[in-house]
Design an enzyme around this catalytic site. Structure first.
Site, PDB file in Angstrom:
ATOM      1  N   ASP A  91       2.698  -6.174  11.502  1.00 38.73           N
ATOM      2  CA  ASP A  91       1.721  -6.338  10.314  1.00 38.73           C
ATOM      3  C   ASP A  91       2.444  -7.797   9.749  1.00 38.73           C
ATOM      4  OD1 ASP A  91       0.134  -6.403   8.259  1.00 38.73           O
ATOM      5  OD2 ASP A  91       1.406  -4.920   7.108  1.00 38.73           O
ATOM      6  N   GLY A 147       0.777  -1.172   0.132  1.00 39.95           N
ATOM      7  CA  GLY A 147       0.086   0.008  -0.018  1.00 39.95           C
ATOM      8  C   GLY A 147       1.029   1.273   0.123  1.00 39.95           C
ATOM      9  N   GLY A 156       4.780   1.155  -0.386  1.00 40.97           N
ATOM     10  CA  GLY A 156       5.995   1.050  -1.099  1.00 40.97           C
ATOM     11  C   GLY A 156       5.969   0.047  -2.384  1.00 40.97           C
TER      12      GLY A 156
HETATM   13  N1  LIG Z   1      14.341  -7.268   0.374  1.00 40.01           N
HETATM   14  C1  LIG Z   1      13.384  -7.769  -0.356  1.00 40.01           C
HETATM   15  N2  LIG Z   1      13.774  -8.495  -1.473  1.00 40.01           N
HETATM   16  C2  LIG Z   1      12.850  -9.098  -2.082  1.00 40.01           C
HETATM   17  N3  LIG Z   1      11.631  -8.735  -2.257  1.00 40.01           N
HETATM   18  C3  LIG Z   1      11.071  -7.796  -1.353  1.00 40.01           C
HETATM   19  C4  LIG Z   1      11.996  -7.133  -0.301  1.00 40.01           C
HETATM   20  N4  LIG Z   1      11.318  -6.368   0.261  1.00 40.01           N
HETATM   21  C5  LIG Z   1      10.013  -6.415   0.000  1.00 40.01           C
HETATM   22  N5  LIG Z   1       9.684  -7.176  -1.047  1.00 40.01           N
HETATM   23  C6  LIG Z   1       8.376  -7.386  -1.718  1.00 40.01           C
HETATM   24  O1  LIG Z   1       8.011  -6.417  -1.911  1.00 40.01           O
HETATM   25  C7  LIG Z   1       6.694  -6.602  -1.650  1.00 40.01           C
HETATM   26  C8  LIG Z   1       6.107  -5.263  -0.648  1.00 40.01           C
HETATM   27  O2  LIG Z   1       7.281  -4.811   0.121  1.00 40.01           O
HETATM   28  P1  LIG Z   1       6.894  -4.097   1.459  1.00 40.01           P
HETATM   29  O3  LIG Z   1       5.738  -4.916   2.259  1.00 40.01           O
HETATM   30  O4  LIG Z   1       7.828  -3.739   2.266  1.00 40.01           O
HETATM   31  O5  LIG Z   1       5.988  -2.924   1.025  1.00 40.01           O
HETATM   32  P2  LIG Z   1       4.719  -1.930   1.947  1.00 40.01           P
HETATM   33  O6  LIG Z   1       4.281  -0.919   0.907  1.00 40.01           O
HETATM   34  O7  LIG Z   1       5.379  -1.573   3.029  1.00 40.01           O
HETATM   35  O8  LIG Z   1       3.714  -3.210   1.877  1.00 40.01           O
HETATM   36  P3  LIG Z   1       2.281  -2.874   2.849  1.00 40.01           P
HETATM   37  O9  LIG Z   1       1.291  -2.478   2.157  1.00 40.01           O
HETATM   38  O10 LIG Z   1       2.134  -4.467   3.304  1.00 40.01           O
HETATM   39  O11 LIG Z   1       2.843  -2.104   4.073  1.00 40.01           O
HETATM   40  C9  LIG Z   1       6.961  -7.657  -0.525  1.00 40.01           C
HETATM   41  O12 LIG Z   1       5.667  -8.464  -0.246  1.00 40.01           O
HETATM   42  C10 LIG Z   1       7.844  -8.517  -0.998  1.00 40.01           C
HETATM   43  O13 LIG Z   1       7.125  -9.319  -1.968  1.00 40.01           O
END
Ligand SMILES: Nc1ncnc2c1ncn2[C@@H]1O[C@H](COP(=O)(O)OP(=O)(O)OP(=O)(O)O)[C@@H](O)[C@H]1O
Length: 749
Positions: free
Chosen positions: A313, A189, A191
């Protein structure tokens, strides 16, 4: 046998922090100072903070037993003034006469207007401004999609960048090498995560570390909600936790254009993708695989918690395997620290304070703990509960609360979670999963989880050779050793057979009378219950003749209960029984005559009993009738200087009355699908006292307040009884404890 539950609060000084308020309480009188000195001398009997042992014992006494009589410790106040006041006990038998009334459907807010009054906002404890709802930004609507996959995990990784600028093609931040942005790894949502390929790497074989050829680049747009105050708060959490067991290392970070960018270790697939067979080489179908993940995830959370953080989370999307083809490929990692928060204060080392803001939901609906749904401060128990749901999902492919839609899905999912027993949730799962669920859903807010025990629950299901495990469980070795050391290998099974001794969430929901008692100088109090509309006037007039005014009202089975006393400060009173919940015109008319609502009750047939009085020094009043508990409205009115002074329910409809000029300078709400025993004890310890109660057949709400000049040592007790607590009231009176509020509704037995 009468089923009786009681909660007891004996006076304790609130924590200093809680006393800081916009309105300064008046300086204590000499009398009060002398009393305080005496009390100080007796302080051993009422320590500021109860020990956990004592607190547990008290809570066990209050919640865990069915007893025939009040389970009440002696009051601290030893002085008892003799007076000419008599206690009136006047229960009478009434004939039952049910009436059917129209259902309440409307929602209205009515405010009594007054000319310029000075307003001091009530102290409002805000939630985390950067609070996030995963998978959709501000609302959870994106979370439930149409396909099964979207329905389950939230925003899928279909390109959907219409709202954001395209990410840069080249990235170089915070002294990092330059990276070319390649394929997308995932999106949440907040990143988007891409592969970054290092331009001109000195060592093309380097797969991990700051010099790796491929890294994960997490982009967060500066206009995103998590960046309201600068870089995402996740950065801070990664700084503290990155590179520790099971958390990827962030090597560089910085801002480039409109994006905040983290350069981190690249990992393998998340469990969501593995579960959907997006990586055929890895199968989630094996129970052993889920068991290994359980063991390793518990050990990662233990490490994270030992550093003072909760993740906030935990879900399949945020649990990743290591990068294939590297030594980490059989390891488990937990990513996304965007909802992380501290459970332990970094300065004092103490557990953060308990709070509940019922509209402050953080996390992902499917996997969030019930405490997160209810807006309670996150603590270690919440991560473990979310992990439990994640594991059950991986095993069963579905959670019982899947598929709720609509505006109130947060409410419905939470209700379903609370109503689903661990046995039902874990049917067809190996036994340790049920035990794990039982342990974690019963953890208290500040209780230290027994990680070693949880790991051992699962570990004995696997063969002894760690090399044969599908996923490395090396991270849990220390915990297992610790467990063996503590209990001895021979007693593991015995240990596993133990049940959690406190089953907070597993009681049978019940509808009961909830009555609240305050200690005070002797007053004359009378209670009446099972009263039909027709009999009300007779008894109210009789009470008035005896110098008594109505202080509380309630309803059960469309019959009214009344509490009347001479300790209200009221000198004139009017009331109305109306088929409406509430009757706006009548209330407005009484407002014109300078009466204010002082008590209100609703019957399940939709009718209401509203009592309006002269005496309370309110300067303005407002009420709201709503189909759900209107916490947002309450919070708004707090800011305007109002405080809740009465509450009622009719069926599932709530009516909240708020007034200005109450003398309350701080107020909080406890709202739960069960009787919120733990929350009430925490609030009592912080110096709050219950000032309003109301309950539907689903939820119970308590408003607790701090009042200017309040007696810090005031005793307050609660009772939960299946029948109106007539005999118990008499026992309370004998101890100078008088009913201050009463309602009928949701508890748990
Ligand atoms: N270090 C990493 N290496 C590989 N894939 C990654 C890594 N970090 C994140 N991802 C992938 O990217 C997706 C989204 O990352 P992340 O959950 O950090 O984003 P977010 O926007 O904070 O998500 P949310 O909406 O769940 O809070 C993860 O579900 C994973 O599939």
């Amino acid at each position: 046998m009468v089923q009786l539950r009681s909660g007891v609060r004996h006076g304790q000084l609130p924590k200093k922090k809680e006393l800081i308020a916009p309105i300064k309480p008046p300086p204590p009188t000499r009398q009060a100072k002398n009393r305080k000195k005496k009390e100080k001398a007796r302080m051993v009997r009422k320590p500021q903070r109860r020990t956990r042992q004592k607190q547990r014992k008290e809570e066990d006494e209050n919640d865990g037993k069915n007893v025939d009589n009040c389970n009440v410790s002696p009051p601290l106040k030893e002085v008892q003034e003799e007076g000419d006041q008599k206690i009136v006990r006047n229960p009478r038998k009434r004939t039952r006469q049910q009436q059917s009334k129209d259902e309440v459907e409307d929602e209205n807010v009515v405010v009594k207007k007054v000319d310029n009054c000075n307003v001091t906002p009530l102290k409002v404890q805000e939630g985390n401004e950067a609070a996030r709802v995963s998978g959709g930004g501000t609302e959870q609507d994106d979370f439930f999609g149409t396909t099964d996959e979207d329905d389950c995990f939230g925003t899928s990784d279909v390109d959907d960048e219409e709202n954001t600028d395209p990410v840069p093609e080249l990235v170089q931040v915070g002294g990092s090498p330059a990276y070319k942005v390649e394929r997308k790894l995932g999106k949440g949502g907040f990143g988007q995560v891409y592969v970054g390929r290092r331009i001109n790497p000195p060592n093309p074989d380097e797969k991990t570390g700051p010099g790796a050829v491929e890294v994960a680049l997490k982009f967060e747009h500066s206009s995103s909600k998590g960046c309201n105050y600068g870089p995402p708060c996740e950065w801070q959490a990664y700084k503290a936790l990155g590179g520790s067991h099971g958390v990827p290392q962030v090597h560089y970070k910085g801002q480039q254009g409109d994006y905040y960018i983290m350069v981190m270790d690249m990992l393998g697939p998340c469990l969501r993708d593995v579960w959907y067979n997006k990586f055929p080489s890895i199968s989630m179908s094996s129970i052993d695989m889920v068991i290994c993940i359980a063991i390793e995830a518990i050990s990662i959370l233990e490490k994270m918690h030992s550093r003072g953080y909760v993740h906030g989370d935990v879900k399949p999307e945020n649990i990743l395997l290591g990068l294939p083809g590297t030594p980490d490929e059989k390891k488990v990692f937990i990513v996304d620290l965007g909802c992380a928060s501290r459970w332990r204060d970094s300065l004092t080392g103490l557990h953060v304070d308990y709070h509940q803001a019922p509209d402050d939901f953080r996390g992902t609906i499917w996997f969030a703990s019930v405490h997160a749904h209810l807006g309670r401060t996150m603590s270690r128990r919440d991560d473990l509960e979310s992990l439990a749901y994640t594991l059950i999902f991986l095993l069963r492919g579905r959670l019982p609360w899947q598929g709720y839609q609509g505006e109130n899905k947060n409410y419905l999912v939470c209700k379903k979670k609370m109503a689903t027993s661990p046995k039902a949730l874990c049917s067809a799962c190996p036994e340790p999963f049920r035990r794990f669920v039982e342990y974690v859903v019963n953890l208290k807010f500040d209780e230290e989880p027994n990680y070693a025990k949880y790991v051992s629950l699962f570990d004995w299901l696997l063969g002894p050779n760690p090399d044969l495990r599908l996923i490395s469980t090396d991270g849990a070795t220390k915990l297992l050793r610790e467990f063996d050391h503590k209990r001895g290998q021979s007693t593991i099974e015995e240990e596993n057979n133990e049940r959690p001794n406190k089953k907070v969430r597993m009681g049978v929901p019940a509808t009961q009378w909830i009555s609240v008692y305050d200690d005070r100088w002797p007053i004359k109090q009378r209670y009446l219950y099972n009263m039909t509309d027709e009999r009300l006037s007779l008894h109210i007039e009789k009470g008035k003749g005896d110098g008594l005014f109505i202080s509380s009202v309630a309803s059960s089975s469309n019959l009214w209960a009344l509490i009347m006393d001479n300790g209200t400060g009221i000198y004139a009173q009017v009331y109305e029984v109306s088929p409406d919940f509430l009757h706006k015109e009548w209330i407005m008319e009484q407002w014109e005559h300078k009466y204010y609502i002082t008590a209100v009750a609703g019957a399940s047939n939709g009718s209401s009993l509203v009592v309006m009085s002269k005496g309370p020094l309110y300067s303005q009043q407002s009420y709201k009738v709503s189909n759900s508990f209107p916490f947002k409205w309450i919070r708004k009115k707090w800011r305007e200087g109002f405080a809740v002074t009465a509450m009622a329910t009719a069926g599932s409809t709530w009516a909240i009355v708020m007034s200005r000029g109450t003398g309350f300078y701080n107020q909080v709400v406890e709202l739960d699908f069960h009787y919120p025993s733990e929350g009430l004890h925490k609030r009592w310890n912080a110096g709050f006292r219950i000032t309003s109660t109301a309950a539907t057949s689903n939820q119970a709400a308590f408003v607790l307040s701090m009042k200017r000049g309040q007696d810090d040592d005031q005793i307050q007790e609660t009772l939960r009884t299946t029948a109106f607590p007539s005999t118990h009231v008499k026992e309370k009176w004998a101890k100078n404890l008088y009913i201050s509020s009463v309602c009928y509704g949701r508890t748990v037995s």
